[in-house]
Scaffold this motif. Structure first.
Motif, PDB file in Angstrom:
ATOM      1  N   PHE A  65       0.864  -1.181   0.000  1.00 43.08           N
ATOM      2  CA  PHE A  65       0.000   0.000   0.000  1.00 43.08           C
ATOM      3  C   PHE A  65       0.900   1.230   0.000  1.00 43.08           C
ATOM      4  CE2 PHE A  65      -3.545   2.702   0.813  1.00 43.08           C
ATOM      5  CZ  PHE A  65      -4.691   1.952   0.551  1.00 43.08           C
ATOM      6  N   ILE A  66       0.585   2.200  -0.853  1.00 52.70           N
ATOM      7  CA  ILE A  66       1.374   3.426  -0.959  1.00 52.70           C
ATOM      8  C   ILE A  66       0.766   4.508  -0.074  1.00 52.70           C
ATOM      9  CG2 ILE A  66       2.091   5.291  -2.502  1.00 52.70           C
ATOM     10  CD1 ILE A  66       2.018   3.230  -4.799  1.00 52.70           C
ATOM     11  N   VAL A  67       1.608   5.164   0.716  1.00 46.73           N
ATOM     12  CA  VAL A  67       1.189   6.344   1.468  1.00 46.73           C
ATOM     13  C   VAL A  67       1.821   7.551   0.786  1.00 46.73           C
ATOM     14  CG1 VAL A  67       1.211   7.523   3.691  1.00 46.73           C
ATOM     15  CG2 VAL A  67       1.095   5.016   3.611  1.00 46.73           C
ATOM     16  N   ASP A  68       1.008   8.355   0.149  1.00 46.23           N
ATOM     17  CA  ASP A  68       1.383   9.525  -0.644  1.00 46.23           C
ATOM     18  C   ASP A  68       2.139   9.128  -1.901  1.00 46.23           C
ATOM     19  OD1 ASP A  68       0.084  11.440   0.845  1.00 46.23           O
ATOM     20  OD2 ASP A  68       1.824  11.931   2.078  1.00 46.23           O
ATOM     21  N   THR A  69       1.655   9.626  -3.025  1.00 45.64           N
ATOM     22  CA  THR A  69       2.318   9.335  -4.296  1.00 45.64           C
ATOM     23  C   THR A  69       3.601  10.148  -4.405  1.00 45.64           C
ATOM     24  OG1 THR A  69       1.411  11.115  -5.700  1.00 45.64           O
ATOM     25  CG2 THR A  69      -0.009   9.191  -5.293  1.00 45.64           C
ATOM     26  N   PRO A  70       4.537   9.706  -5.219  1.00 50.41           N
ATOM     27  CA  PRO A  70       5.681  10.559  -5.538  1.00 50.41           C
ATOM     28  C   PRO A  70       5.227  11.841  -6.243  1.00 50.41           C
ATOM     29  CG  PRO A  70       6.164   8.278  -6.069  1.00 50.41           C
ATOM     30  CD  PRO A  70       4.688   8.355  -5.776  1.00 50.41           C
ATOM     31  N   TRP A  71       6.200  12.707  -6.530  1.00 49.62           N
ATOM     32  CA  TRP A  71       5.941  14.065  -6.969  1.00 49.62           C
ATOM     33  C   TRP A  71       5.708  14.192  -8.480  1.00 49.62           C
ATOM     34  CZ3 TRP A  71       8.909  17.912  -3.455  1.00 49.62           C
ATOM     35  CH2 TRP A  71       8.184  19.116  -3.342  1.00 49.62           C
ATOM     36  N   ILE A 106      -1.924  10.603  -8.513  1.00 44.53           N
ATOM     37  CA  ILE A 106      -3.284  10.038  -8.459  1.00 44.53           C
ATOM     38  C   ILE A 106      -3.828   9.752  -9.858  1.00 44.53           C
ATOM     39  CG2 ILE A 106      -5.693  10.637  -7.988  1.00 44.53           C
ATOM     40  CD1 ILE A 106      -4.859  11.752  -5.322  1.00 44.53           C
ATOM     41  N   LYS A 107      -3.672  10.697 -10.769  1.00 39.96           N
ATOM     42  CA  LYS A 107      -4.215  10.504 -12.111  1.00 39.96           C
ATOM     43  C   LYS A 107      -3.603   9.275 -12.769  1.00 39.96           C
ATOM     44  CE  LYS A 107      -4.981  12.875 -16.509  1.00 39.96           C
ATOM     45  NZ  LYS A 107      -4.784  14.148 -17.268  1.00 39.96           N
ATOM     46  N   TRP A 108      -2.281   9.111 -12.638  1.00 43.64           N
ATOM     47  CA  TRP A 108      -1.614   7.959 -13.239  1.00 43.64           C
ATOM     48  C   TRP A 108      -2.143   6.661 -12.621  1.00 43.64           C
ATOM     49  CZ3 TRP A 108       1.126   3.608 -12.231  1.00 43.64           C
ATOM     50  CH2 TRP A 108       1.847   3.037 -13.284  1.00 43.64           C
ATOM     51  N   LEU A 109      -2.278   6.630 -11.316  1.00 39.90           N
ATOM     52  CA  LEU A 109      -2.797   5.431 -10.644  1.00 39.90           C
ATOM     53  C   LEU A 109      -4.226   5.134 -11.082  1.00 39.90           C
ATOM     54  CD1 LEU A 109      -1.423   6.089  -7.032  1.00 39.90           C
ATOM     55  CD2 LEU A 109      -0.552   4.423  -8.682  1.00 39.90           C
ATOM     56  N   ASN A 110      -5.065   6.189 -11.159  1.00 37.60           N
ATOM     57  CA  ASN A 110      -6.444   5.994 -11.630  1.00 37.60           C
ATOM     58  C   ASN A 110      -6.466   5.404 -13.037  1.00 37.60           C
ATOM     59  OD1 ASN A 110      -7.544   7.035  -9.267  1.00 37.60           O
ATOM     60  ND2 ASN A 110      -7.917   9.070 -10.108  1.00 37.60           N
ATOM     61  N   ASN A 111      -5.600   5.937 -13.897  1.00 42.81           N
ATOM     62  CA  ASN A 111      -5.568   5.471 -15.289  1.00 42.81           C
ATOM     63  C   ASN A 111      -5.091   4.029 -15.415  1.00 42.81           C
ATOM     64  OD1 ASN A 111      -6.489   7.921 -16.227  1.00 42.81           O
ATOM     65  ND2 ASN A 111      -4.458   8.719 -16.741  1.00 42.81           N
ATOM     66  N   ILE A 114      -5.545   1.353 -10.366  1.00 41.74           N
ATOM     67  CA  ILE A 114      -5.032   1.117  -9.009  1.00 41.74           C
ATOM     68  C   ILE A 114      -5.876   1.939  -8.043  1.00 41.74           C
ATOM     69  CG2 ILE A 114      -3.044   1.382  -7.473  1.00 41.74           C
ATOM     70  CD1 ILE A 114      -1.291   1.056 -10.044  1.00 41.74           C
ATOM     71  N   PRO A 115      -6.504   1.349  -7.038  1.00 41.37           N
ATOM     72  CA  PRO A 115      -7.376   2.088  -6.131  1.00 41.37           C
ATOM     73  C   PRO A 115      -6.656   3.248  -5.438  1.00 41.37           C
ATOM     74  CG  PRO A 115      -7.667  -0.275  -5.851  1.00 41.37           C
ATOM     75  CD  PRO A 115      -6.472  -0.098  -6.730  1.00 41.37           C
ATOM     76  N   THR A 116      -7.314   4.388  -5.407  1.00 41.81           N
ATOM     77  CA  THR A 116      -6.766   5.578  -4.753  1.00 41.81           C
ATOM     78  C   THR A 116      -7.742   6.053  -3.680  1.00 41.81           C
ATOM     79  OG1 THR A 116      -7.680   6.894  -6.580  1.00 41.81           O
ATOM     80  CG2 THR A 116      -5.327   6.359  -6.670  1.00 41.81           C
ATOM     81  N   GLN A 133      -9.007  13.481  -8.695  1.00 43.02           N
ATOM     82  CA  GLN A 133      -9.405  13.083  -7.346  1.00 43.02           C
ATOM     83  C   GLN A 133      -9.172  11.596  -7.129  1.00 43.02           C
ATOM     84  OE1 GLN A 133     -13.521  14.521  -6.532  1.00 43.02           O
ATOM     85  NE2 GLN A 133     -13.275  15.594  -8.487  1.00 43.02           N
ATOM     86  N   ALA A 134      -8.977  11.227  -5.880  1.00 46.26           N
ATOM     87  CA  ALA A 134      -8.911   9.815  -5.538  1.00 46.26           C
ATOM     88  C   ALA A 134     -10.280   9.185  -5.806  1.00 46.26           C
ATOM     89  CB  ALA A 134      -8.509   9.643  -4.083  1.00 46.26           C
ATOM     90  N   ARG A 135     -10.268   7.943  -6.236  1.00 47.72           N
ATOM     91  CA  ARG A 135     -11.528   7.274  -6.579  1.00 47.72           C
ATOM     92  C   ARG A 135     -12.365   6.946  -5.345  1.00 47.72           C
ATOM     93  NH1 ARG A 135     -10.626   4.818 -11.762  1.00 47.72           N
ATOM     94  NH2 ARG A 135     -10.347   6.622 -13.136  1.00 47.72           N
ATOM     95  N   ASN A 136     -11.701   6.830  -4.186  1.00 43.91           N
ATOM     96  CA  ASN A 136     -12.408   6.467  -2.959  1.00 43.91           C
ATOM     97  C   ASN A 136     -12.252   7.579  -1.926  1.00 43.91           C
ATOM     98  OD1 ASN A 136     -13.024   3.414  -3.502  1.00 43.91           O
ATOM     99  ND2 ASN A 136     -10.869   3.695  -4.057  1.00 43.91           N
TER     100      ASN A 136
END
Length: 253
Positions: A65-71, A106-111, A114-116, A133-136
């Motif tokens: 589980f990731i806590v905060d995405t990279p920059w 977040i956008k990259w993970l959503n695309n 990957i749950p955000t 925005q995060a999906r959840n």
């Protein structure tokens, strides 16, 4: 300008662009406890120069589980590639407030399906800024993720109105994000959206709830222990007192 001079300037310009890109250090991943990895990414920030940002990857039973995405998208992709290279199943990410050093990926993970996760307040701020925005959305002041591997707590306003912290009960590690200041800092950092009047009381909540933390991770700077919470409260009280004196002075004039 003759053609030779033009091409010389073009080569110099492209070389400077290449150097600027290379000036951003690579993503760093360091294990700080068994199954807990610090990821550190970098960005050039106007007025601050080159700044590093801390996040975590928490692993249990080959689930991550990731806590905060990279920059950046680039470093977010690199982090996900690293997770998958270890054959970990990526369950998702949680962003601790709305700033880019927490949410840029977040956008990259959503695309990539990957749950955000983020609080409703953070998602509302991202929406108002026209950002992904995060999906959840998480409701309330306390939430658990990944079957209790992570506990998300909202202490109140501080660095921003929406800042939350993440507690890892199995490891007794507190990820304070930008709410918590590193020991080497002498100020509160960027306060453009800070709630300085609330910060001291919010910091006291963390001291009360997480006095047994063996590791405390700030959003920027070196990892420490519970002393970082005391240091943060001290800086917040100091800044709050200055603000109160400034207001009193204005009112008396």
């Amino acid at each position: 300008m003759n053609i030779r001079s033009y091409y010389l300037l073009l080569i110099i310009f492209l070389g400077c662009m290449s150097f600027a890109r290379e000036a951003i250090p690579r993503l760093e991943i360091i294990e700080i406890d068994k199954g807990v990895f610090l990821h550190k990414s970098y960005s050039q920030v106007e007025g601050w120069g080159l700044v590093s940002a801390n996040g975590l990857v928490v692993v249990n039973d080959h689930k991550a589980f990731i806590v905060d995405t990279p920059w950046s998208d680039r470093d977010t992709e690199k982090l996900v590639d690293w997770i998958r290279s270890k054959s970990y199943e990526l369950l998702g990410s949680i962003s601790t407030h709305s700033h880019d050093d927490r949410t840029a990926g977040i956008k990259w993970l959503n695309n990539h399906s990957i749950p955000t996760y983020a609080t409703t307040l953070t998602n509302n701020i991202l929406r108002d800024k026209g950002k992904a925005q995060a999906r959840n959305s998480l409701e309330g002041n306390e939430n658990a993720l990944a079957n209790g591997l992570l506990e998300v707590f909202y202490p109140g306003g501080g660095h921003t109105i929406d800042n939350v912290v993440v507690w890892l009960p199995k490891h007794q590690i507190l990820f304070g994000g930008c709410f918590v200041r590193s020991r080497e800092t002498e100020g509160l950092g960027y306060i453009g959206e800070a709630h300085i009047d609330k910060w001291p009381a919010s910091a006291e909540k963390l001291l009360t709830n997480y006095s047994n933390a063996k590791i405390v991770v700030p959003g920027h700077g070196a990892v420490g222990d519970v002393e970082l919470l005391r240091h943060t409260k001290y800086l917040a009280v100091k800044a709050s007192s200055k603000a109160e004196k400034s207001i009193a002075k204005v009112l008396s004039e």
